[in-house]
Scaffold this motif. Structure first.
Motif, PDB file in Angstrom:
ATOM      1  N   PHE A   6     115.098  12.513   8.665  1.00 23.01           N
ATOM      2  CA  PHE A   6     113.757  12.582   9.232  1.00 23.01           C
ATOM      3  C   PHE A   6     113.805  13.360  10.546  1.00 23.01           C
ATOM      4  O   PHE A   6     114.731  13.184  11.348  1.00 23.01           O
ATOM      5  N   ASN A   7     112.820  14.222  10.771  1.00 19.35           N
ATOM      6  CA  ASN A   7     112.808  15.005  12.003  1.00 19.35           C
ATOM      7  C   ASN A   7     111.487  14.934  12.760  1.00 19.35           C
ATOM      8  O   ASN A   7     111.300  15.617  13.762  1.00 19.35           O
ATOM      9  N   ARG A   8     110.552  14.117  12.257  1.00 20.39           N
ATOM     10  CA  ARG A   8     109.266  13.937  12.933  1.00 20.39           C
ATOM     11  C   ARG A   8     108.832  12.485  12.735  1.00 20.39           C
ATOM     12  O   ARG A   8     109.030  11.917  11.658  1.00 20.39           O
ATOM     13  N   VAL A   9     108.236  11.887  13.777  1.00 26.07           N
ATOM     14  CA  VAL A   9     107.790  10.499  13.670  1.00 26.07           C
ATOM     15  C   VAL A   9     106.417  10.388  14.318  1.00 26.07           C
ATOM     16  O   VAL A   9     106.129  11.052  15.323  1.00 26.07           O
ATOM     17  N   SER A  10     105.560   9.577  13.716  1.00 32.02           N
ATOM     18  CA  SER A  10     104.193   9.398  14.196  1.00 32.02           C
ATOM     19  C   SER A  10     103.952   7.921  14.473  1.00 32.02           C
ATOM     20  O   SER A  10     104.032   7.092  13.566  1.00 32.02           O
ATOM     21  N   PHE A  11     103.674   7.592  15.741  1.00 30.25           N
ATOM     22  CA  PHE A  11     103.470   6.213  16.153  1.00 30.25           C
ATOM     23  C   PHE A  11     101.978   5.907  16.271  1.00 30.25           C
ATOM     24  O   PHE A  11     101.209   6.694  16.834  1.00 30.25           O
ATOM     25  N   GLY A  12     101.572   4.742  15.765  1.00 34.89           N
ATOM     26  CA  GLY A  12     100.196   4.298  15.913  1.00 34.89           C
ATOM     27  C   GLY A  12     100.000   3.635  17.263  1.00 34.89           C
ATOM     28  O   GLY A  12     100.399   2.492  17.463  1.00 34.89           O
ATOM     29  N   MET A  13      99.407   4.362  18.194  1.00 33.48           N
ATOM     30  CA  MET A  13      99.156   3.833  19.538  1.00 33.48           C
ATOM     31  C   MET A  13      97.747   3.257  19.649  1.00 33.48           C
ATOM     32  O   MET A  13      97.546   2.163  20.148  1.00 33.48           O
ATOM     33  N   GLN A  14      96.761   4.017  19.210  1.00 29.85           N
ATOM     34  CA  GLN A  14      95.336   3.665  19.159  1.00 29.85           C
ATOM     35  C   GLN A  14      94.704   3.543  20.543  1.00 29.85           C
ATOM     36  O   GLN A  14      93.684   4.139  20.817  1.00 29.85           O
ATOM     37  N   SER A  15      95.268   2.745  21.439  1.00 25.44           N
ATOM     38  CA  SER A  15      94.705   2.581  22.780  1.00 25.44           C
ATOM     39  C   SER A  15      95.771   2.035  23.719  1.00 25.44           C
ATOM     40  O   SER A  15      96.734   1.402  23.271  1.00 25.44           O
ATOM     41  N   ALA A  16      95.567   2.292  25.014  1.00 25.90           N
ATOM     42  CA  ALA A  16      96.454   1.715  26.026  1.00 25.90           C
ATOM     43  C   ALA A  16      95.867   0.445  26.627  1.00 25.90           C
ATOM     44  O   ALA A  16      96.528  -0.227  27.429  1.00 25.90           O
ATOM     45  N   ARG A  17      94.638   0.095  26.260  1.00 28.20           N
ATOM     46  CA  ARG A  17      93.952  -1.038  26.862  1.00 28.20           C
ATOM     47  C   ARG A  17      94.067  -2.286  25.983  1.00 28.20           C
ATOM     48  O   ARG A  17      93.696  -2.253  24.801  1.00 28.20           O
ATOM     49  N   PRO A  18      94.548  -3.393  26.529  1.00 27.98           N
ATOM     50  CA  PRO A  18      94.730  -4.616  25.726  1.00 27.98           C
ATOM     51  C   PRO A  18      93.457  -5.094  25.040  1.00 27.98           C
ATOM     52  O   PRO A  18      93.495  -5.507  23.875  1.00 27.98           O
ATOM     53  N   HIS A  19      92.305  -5.042  25.727  1.00 29.13           N
ATOM     54  CA  HIS A  19      91.086  -5.576  25.112  1.00 29.13           C
ATOM     55  C   HIS A  19      90.612  -4.705  23.947  1.00 29.13           C
ATOM     56  O   HIS A  19      90.024  -5.203  22.998  1.00 29.13           O
ATOM     57  N   VAL A  20      90.907  -3.403  24.012  1.00 26.82           N
ATOM     58  CA  VAL A  20      90.560  -2.517  22.900  1.00 26.82           C
ATOM     59  C   VAL A  20      91.467  -2.806  21.705  1.00 26.82           C
ATOM     60  O   VAL A  20      91.006  -2.901  20.564  1.00 26.82           O
ATOM     61  N   LEU A  21      92.738  -2.984  21.963  1.00 29.55           N
ATOM     62  CA  LEU A  21      93.679  -3.317  20.891  1.00 29.55           C
ATOM     63  C   LEU A  21      93.297  -4.635  20.217  1.00 29.55           C
ATOM     64  O   LEU A  21      93.428  -4.780  18.995  1.00 29.55           O
ATOM     65  N   ARG A  22      92.819  -5.583  20.994  1.00 29.56           N
ATOM     66  CA  ARG A  22      92.419  -6.867  20.413  1.00 29.56           C
ATOM     67  C   ARG A  22      91.250  -6.704  19.448  1.00 29.56           C
ATOM     68  O   ARG A  22      91.217  -7.324  18.373  1.00 29.56           O
ATOM     69  N   VAL A  23      90.266  -5.886  19.818  1.00 32.34           N
ATOM     70  CA  VAL A  23      89.129  -5.664  18.922  1.00 32.34           C
ATOM     71  C   VAL A  23      89.600  -5.022  17.619  1.00 32.34           C
ATOM     72  O   VAL A  23      89.095  -5.328  16.537  1.00 32.34           O
TER      73      VAL A  23
END
Length: 407
Positions: free
Chosen positions: A145-162
């Motif tokens: 493997f030579n490429r990886v894609s991470f699911g970040m979505q948001s840096a804010r905890p309250h957004v991640l919770r929603v």
């Protein structure tokens, strides 16, 4: 639960394709998509074909790599003496990294053994930030493997919770550094904007955090609330507000400003890569957007070869049973007409930074393109050179622009 499969004609039991699917194949790139349909938990906005342990009803994922290898061997039989080497491989899900790295490597090895990989093949896996560490990433790199894609979505905890995301804020940024240490030269972070309760400042903070981690690619998608998801039910009950289109447009403009200022450039409406570095772009997605060929292996995976599109049965148990019985796991297919393919080229290529040829347009579409240029939705320079390329305002109204061009 995952959305329904499309309607189509039955798939032959042996998976055979009509001869016309191979016309001109030597001029088209060939890729593989490997779908790993497992997740530890279901995110509230997700309607992908994925399954948690409870949704599997006791079905085990331990033999999944073996089943995927069987479909790769089926692909070799169906494609016969097609001499093309595979140019891109993308492992998606779900959460592919719930499987041991050796299992992902086993699936990649099967593609290499059956088809061969092009010398500069791009090989990507998606990853949940909490499901990998430096050792795991090192194993992936060693497997090819030579490429990886991470699911970040948001840096804010309250957004991640929603969104019902389970990773810890800051962990995706750490993963970028770990991937670099493991030898990955290409790293993507996925972001989502327009989550209920997110502010402009939240979105700026997420963009800045992603950029600060140093990936060479960032994807930023507007949240789409799909019917049947937990998030849709929460909005319907009034627990969280629905984000409107004007907010989405504002967030997109913020993304364009921040990412461009940081030395990235858009090459597709929702994707930015380091400016001037073609290798930083996701070549596998470019393969989709330009109508090339790909084989999708796994439950619910979609494939396309030479104007023939098909899709697999959705549930992992039904998928495993079909392969065990020596049958194609295909649930249905459609054979595209020349007009279907022309329209699809416009729909997809207009989203690209290089745009689509004006020669694809029918007379009414050509008139719509002229109006779009006059209204500032298409770039005048490329237009004079025979290409329809969206301006920034055009990107905000991309769906409306493309509707006019395909009429």
């Amino acid at each position: 639960m995952p959305s329904a499969l499309p309607d189509g004609e039955p798939m032959p039991a042996d998976g055979a394709l009509p001869p016309r699917a191979f016309d001109g194949a030597e001029a088209r790139a060939l890729g593989f998509y490997l779908h790993v349909p497992y997740c530890a938990t279901r995110c509230g906005y997700c309607d992908f074909n994925t399954y948690t342990a409870t949704e599997l009803g006791g079905f085990s994922r331990e033999r999944y790599a073996e089943q995927a290898v069987e479909e790769i061997r089926l692909a070799r039989r169906v494609l016969g003496d097609d001499p093309r080497r595979v140019e891109t491989v993308f492992v998606g899900g779900g959460t592919p990294t719930l499987l041991p790295a050796a299992e992902l490597g086993r699936m990649l090895a099967a593609i290499r053994d059956e088809f061969g990989l092009a010398e500069n093949a791009e090989v990507t896996t998606e990853a949940n930030p909490e499901s990998v560490d430096t050792g795991y990433l090192g194993e992936l790199r060693e497997a090819g493997f030579n490429r990886v894609s991470f699911g970040m979505q948001s840096a804010r905890p309250h957004v991640l919770r929603v969104l019902d995301r389970t990773h810890t804020p800051g962990r995706p940024e750490e993963c970028v550094a770990e991937a670099r240490k493991a030898g990955f030269s290409h790293v993507n972070l996925d972001l989502i904007y327009g989550t209920p309760g997110e502010t402009d400042e939240d979105w700026r903070a997420s963009l800045d955090a992603a950029l600060g981690a140093g990936p060479d690619h960032i994807s930023a998608y507007a949240l789409i609330v799909e019917e049947g998801t937990q998030l849709a039910r929460r909005i319907r009950r009034g627990e969280v507000p629905m984000t409107d289109d004007d907010v989405h447009a504002d967030r997109y403009l913020i993304a364009e400003e921040r990412l461009t200022a940081a030395g990235m450039e858009w090459y597709e409406v929702s994707n930015w890569a380091v400016a001037g570095d073609a290798a930083a772009r996701c070549r596998h997605n470019e393969l989709y957007w330009t109508g090339a060929d790909w084989w999708g292996a796994g439950p619910g995976a979609h494939s396309h070869v030479g104007g023939v599109r098909w899709w697999n049965v959705k549930h992992p148990a039904a998928y495993a049973q079909a392969l065990a019985e020596g049958r194609s796991p295909g649930a249905g297919r459609e054979v595209l007409t020349a007009e279907d393919r022309r329209v699809e080229r416009i729909l997809l290529e207009l989203r690209l930074g290089r745009g689509c040829p004006l020669s694809l347009l029918a007379p009414q579409g050509a008139k719509a393109a002229e109006r779009a240029r006059e209204e500032g939705l298409l770039e005048p320079g490329p237009y004079e050179e025979g290409r329809a390329v969206l301006t920034l305002r055009g990107r905000l109204l991309a769906d409306a622009v493309v509707r006019g061009l395909v009429d």
